[in-house]
Design a protein around this motif. Structure first.
Motif, PDB file in Angstrom:
ATOM      1  N   ASN A 158       0.840  -1.190   0.000  1.00 34.85           N
ATOM      2  CA  ASN A 158       0.000   0.000   0.000  1.00 34.85           C
ATOM      3  C   ASN A 158       0.876   1.241   0.000  1.00 34.85           C
ATOM      4  O   ASN A 158       1.989   1.216   0.532  1.00 34.85           O
ATOM      5  N   ALA A 159       0.356   2.326  -0.571  1.00 37.58           N
ATOM      6  CA  ALA A 159       1.116   3.576  -0.632  1.00 37.58           C
ATOM      7  C   ALA A 159       0.217   4.764  -0.337  1.00 37.58           C
ATOM      8  O   ALA A 159      -0.985   4.737  -0.609  1.00 37.58           O
ATOM      9  N   GLY A 160       0.826   5.806   0.191  1.00 40.87           N
ATOM     10  CA  GLY A 160       0.169   7.074   0.443  1.00 40.87           C
ATOM     11  C   GLY A 160       1.241   8.141   0.574  1.00 40.87           C
ATOM     12  O   GLY A 160       2.431   7.867   0.395  1.00 40.87           O
ATOM     13  N   GLN A 161       0.843   9.342   0.896  1.00 38.22           N
ATOM     14  CA  GLN A 161       1.816  10.396   1.180  1.00 38.22           C
ATOM     15  C   GLN A 161       2.160  10.352   2.669  1.00 38.22           C
ATOM     16  O   GLN A 161       1.308  10.056   3.501  1.00 38.22           O
ATOM     17  N   GLN A 162       3.397  10.655   2.993  1.00 33.48           N
ATOM     18  CA  GLN A 162       3.790  10.717   4.401  1.00 33.48           C
ATOM     19  C   GLN A 162       3.128  11.921   5.079  1.00 33.48           C
ATOM     20  O   GLN A 162       2.737  11.851   6.233  1.00 33.48           O
ATOM     21  N   ALA A 163       2.987  13.011   4.353  1.00 32.80           N
ATOM     22  CA  ALA A 163       2.271  14.198   4.825  1.00 32.80           C
ATOM     23  C   ALA A 163       1.373  14.669   3.682  1.00 32.80           C
ATOM     24  O   ALA A 163       1.850  14.853   2.562  1.00 32.80           O
ATOM     25  N   ALA A 164       0.095  14.826   3.944  1.00 31.39           N
ATOM     26  CA  ALA A 164      -0.846  15.256   2.894  1.00 31.39           C
ATOM     27  C   ALA A 164      -0.368  16.567   2.282  1.00 31.39           C
ATOM     28  O   ALA A 164      -0.027  17.514   2.990  1.00 31.39           O
ATOM     29  N   ASN A 165      -0.313  16.584   0.955  1.00 30.79           N
ATOM     30  CA  ASN A 165       0.243  17.728   0.255  1.00 30.79           C
ATOM     31  C   ASN A 165      -0.373  17.792  -1.138  1.00 30.79           C
ATOM     32  O   ASN A 165      -0.635  16.759  -1.746  1.00 30.79           O
ATOM     33  N   ALA A 166      -0.578  19.006  -1.651  1.00 34.98           N
ATOM     34  CA  ALA A 166      -1.130  19.167  -2.996  1.00 34.98           C
ATOM     35  C   ALA A 166      -0.166  18.677  -4.073  1.00 34.98           C
ATOM     36  O   ALA A 166      -0.581  18.332  -5.178  1.00 34.98           O
ATOM     37  N   ALA A 167       1.129  18.637  -3.759  1.00 31.57           N
ATOM     38  CA  ALA A 167       2.109  18.092  -4.708  1.00 31.57           C
ATOM     39  C   ALA A 167       1.890  16.578  -4.792  1.00 31.57           C
ATOM     40  O   ALA A 167       1.649  15.912  -3.793  1.00 31.57           O
ATOM     41  N   SER A 168       1.963  16.025  -5.989  1.00 26.96           N
ATOM     42  CA  SER A 168       1.667  14.609  -6.155  1.00 26.96           C
ATOM     43  C   SER A 168       2.857  13.720  -5.792  1.00 26.96           C
ATOM     44  O   SER A 168       4.009  14.111  -5.913  1.00 26.96           O
ATOM     45  N   THR A 169       2.517  12.538  -5.325  1.00 28.43           N
ATOM     46  CA  THR A 169       3.473  11.449  -5.103  1.00 28.43           C
ATOM     47  C   THR A 169       3.098  10.369  -6.096  1.00 28.43           C
ATOM     48  O   THR A 169       1.951   9.911  -6.108  1.00 28.43           O
ATOM     49  N   THR A 170       4.032   9.967  -6.955  1.00 28.77           N
ATOM     50  CA  THR A 170       3.737   8.959  -7.983  1.00 28.77           C
ATOM     51  C   THR A 170       4.572   7.715  -7.746  1.00 28.77           C
ATOM     52  O   THR A 170       5.796   7.782  -7.624  1.00 28.77           O
ATOM     53  N   ILE A 171       3.882   6.582  -7.677  1.00 29.08           N
ATOM     54  CA  ILE A 171       4.535   5.274  -7.655  1.00 29.08           C
ATOM     55  C   ILE A 171       4.713   4.883  -9.115  1.00 29.08           C
ATOM     56  O   ILE A 171       3.734   4.776  -9.863  1.00 29.08           O
ATOM     57  N   GLN A 172       5.952   4.730  -9.547  1.00 30.56           N
ATOM     58  CA  GLN A 172       6.236   4.434 -10.952  1.00 30.56           C
ATOM     59  C   GLN A 172       5.818   3.000 -11.305  1.00 30.56           C
ATOM     60  O   GLN A 172       5.716   2.143 -10.439  1.00 30.56           O
ATOM     61  N   SER A 173       5.602   2.741 -12.582  1.00 31.56           N
ATOM     62  CA  SER A 173       5.303   1.384 -13.037  1.00 31.56           C
ATOM     63  C   SER A 173       6.560   0.523 -12.935  1.00 31.56           C
ATOM     64  O   SER A 173       7.671   1.038 -12.774  1.00 31.56           O
ATOM     65  N   LEU A 174       6.375  -0.755 -12.997  1.00 31.11           N
ATOM     66  CA  LEU A 174       7.426  -1.773 -12.955  1.00 31.11           C
ATOM     67  C   LEU A 174       8.059  -1.940 -11.568  1.00 31.11           C
ATOM     68  O   LEU A 174       9.174  -2.420 -11.455  1.00 31.11           O
ATOM     69  N   GLY A 175       7.339  -1.588 -10.526  1.00 23.08           N
ATOM     70  CA  GLY A 175       7.752  -1.970  -9.190  1.00 23.08           C
ATOM     71  C   GLY A 175       7.565  -3.482  -9.062  1.00 23.08           C
ATOM     72  O   GLY A 175       6.817  -4.091  -9.835  1.00 23.08           O
ATOM     73  N   PHE A 176       8.230  -4.095  -8.093  1.00 23.71           N
ATOM     74  CA  PHE A 176       8.094  -5.543  -7.965  1.00 23.71           C
ATOM     75  C   PHE A 176       7.889  -5.952  -6.506  1.00 23.71           C
ATOM     76  O   PHE A 176       8.263  -5.258  -5.587  1.00 23.71           O
ATOM     77  N   LEU A 177       7.262  -7.107  -6.353  1.00 23.64           N
ATOM     78  CA  LEU A 177       7.082  -7.757  -5.063  1.00 23.64           C
ATOM     79  C   LEU A 177       7.492  -9.204  -5.251  1.00 23.64           C
ATOM     80  O   LEU A 177       6.927  -9.908  -6.079  1.00 23.64           O
ATOM     81  N   ASP A 178       8.503  -9.643  -4.514  1.00 28.37           N
ATOM     82  CA  ASP A 178       9.033 -11.003  -4.595  1.00 28.37           C
ATOM     83  C   ASP A 178       8.903 -11.621  -3.205  1.00 28.37           C
ATOM     84  O   ASP A 178       9.504 -11.157  -2.254  1.00 28.37           O
ATOM     85  N   VAL A 179       8.060 -12.648  -3.099  1.00 31.48           N
ATOM     86  CA  VAL A 179       7.807 -13.300  -1.821  1.00 31.48           C
ATOM     87  C   VAL A 179       8.223 -14.758  -1.947  1.00 31.48           C
ATOM     88  O   VAL A 179       7.776 -15.459  -2.849  1.00 31.48           O
ATOM     89  N   THR A 180       9.094 -15.204  -1.052  1.00 27.14           N
ATOM     90  CA  THR A 180       9.604 -16.580  -1.086  1.00 27.14           C
ATOM     91  C   THR A 180       9.255 -17.287   0.216  1.00 27.14           C
ATOM     92  O   THR A 180       9.578 -16.782   1.305  1.00 27.14           O
ATOM     93  N   ARG A 181       8.628 -18.441   0.115  1.00 29.50           N
ATOM     94  CA  ARG A 181       8.339 -19.221   1.321  1.00 29.50           C
ATOM     95  C   ARG A 181       9.643 -19.845   1.813  1.00 29.50           C
ATOM     96  O   ARG A 181      10.343 -20.516   1.060  1.00 29.50           O
ATOM     97  N   ILE A 182       9.973 -19.590   3.085  1.00 34.66           N
ATOM     98  CA  ILE A 182      11.225 -20.110   3.648  1.00 34.66           C
ATOM     99  C   ILE A 182      10.967 -21.125   4.757  1.00 34.66           C
ATOM    100  O   ILE A 182      11.907 -21.782   5.204  1.00 34.66           O
TER     101      ILE A 182
END
Length: 183
Positions: A158-182
């Motif tokens: 999940n993502a949000g702004q750390q402090a609410a602000n009119a300036a935008s915060t953009t999560i770029q495409s091609l982020g990844f999540l890699d989860v491995t069962r150990i």
């Protein structure tokens, strides 16, 4: 692990694997379980996810799921988590991240490393849906840690702004999540 690129004309044979990582004795038949694991994104124990579109947040500290960065976890299991996300934000707004979803955890320990233009900020959380972040102008964020589940469900980033602000915060495409069962 070997990465494969398939064009659609290859024949792929998936062999069962022993606990020590070696191929099991086989008659050359591909198992249904192996095919199901391959088609669900589970390769070598990893569950992989990526976001394909940018995600922009403005004027809110509410944490919203990043579309595409969701995986299914089983109950009574231990997973290693690694997530990398490109971020574009200004100082003042920054970015906040959390792990959420429907999964429940008996134990969680995750560090967030936020690479800002002027340095690095590191934070830690031991609870699902607990935001960690910085108001600095972040360019890349990483989450790394371990979760022990006590009930199956989805794990989301999940993502949000750390402090609410009119300036935008953009999560770029091609982020990844890699989860491995150990365990």
């Amino acid at each position: 692990m070997t990465n494969l690129t398939l064009t659609g004309t290859e024949v792929l044979q998936v062999l069962p694997q022993q606990a020590n990582g070696q191929p099991a004795a086989t008659t050359g038949q591909t198992t249904t379980a192996a095919i199901a694991a391959l088609t669900s994104g589970q390769i070598g124990g990893d569950v992989l996810a990526t976001n394909t579109s940018p995600f922009t947040i403005t004027n809110t500290v509410s944490l919203l799921p990043i579309t595409g960065l969701t995986v299914n976890l089983t109950n009574s299991a231990t997973y290693q988590i690694l997530c990398g996300i490109g971020v574009n934000c200004t100082g003042g707004a920054g970015v906040a991240l959390s792990l959420g979803g429907t999964v429940t955890a008996s134990s969680l320990n995750v560090a967030g490393i936020f690479n800002a233009q002027l340095g690095q900020y590191i934070a830690q959380t031991t609870a699902l849906n607990s935001a960690i972040g910085t108001t600095s102008p972040v360019v890349f964020a990483e989450l790394a840690g371990v979760i022990q589940t006590n009930a199956a469900g989805t794990l989301t980033i999940n993502a949000g702004q750390q402090a609410a602000n009119a300036a935008s915060t953009t999560i770029q495409s091609l982020g990844f999540l890699d989860v491995t069962r150990i365990a």
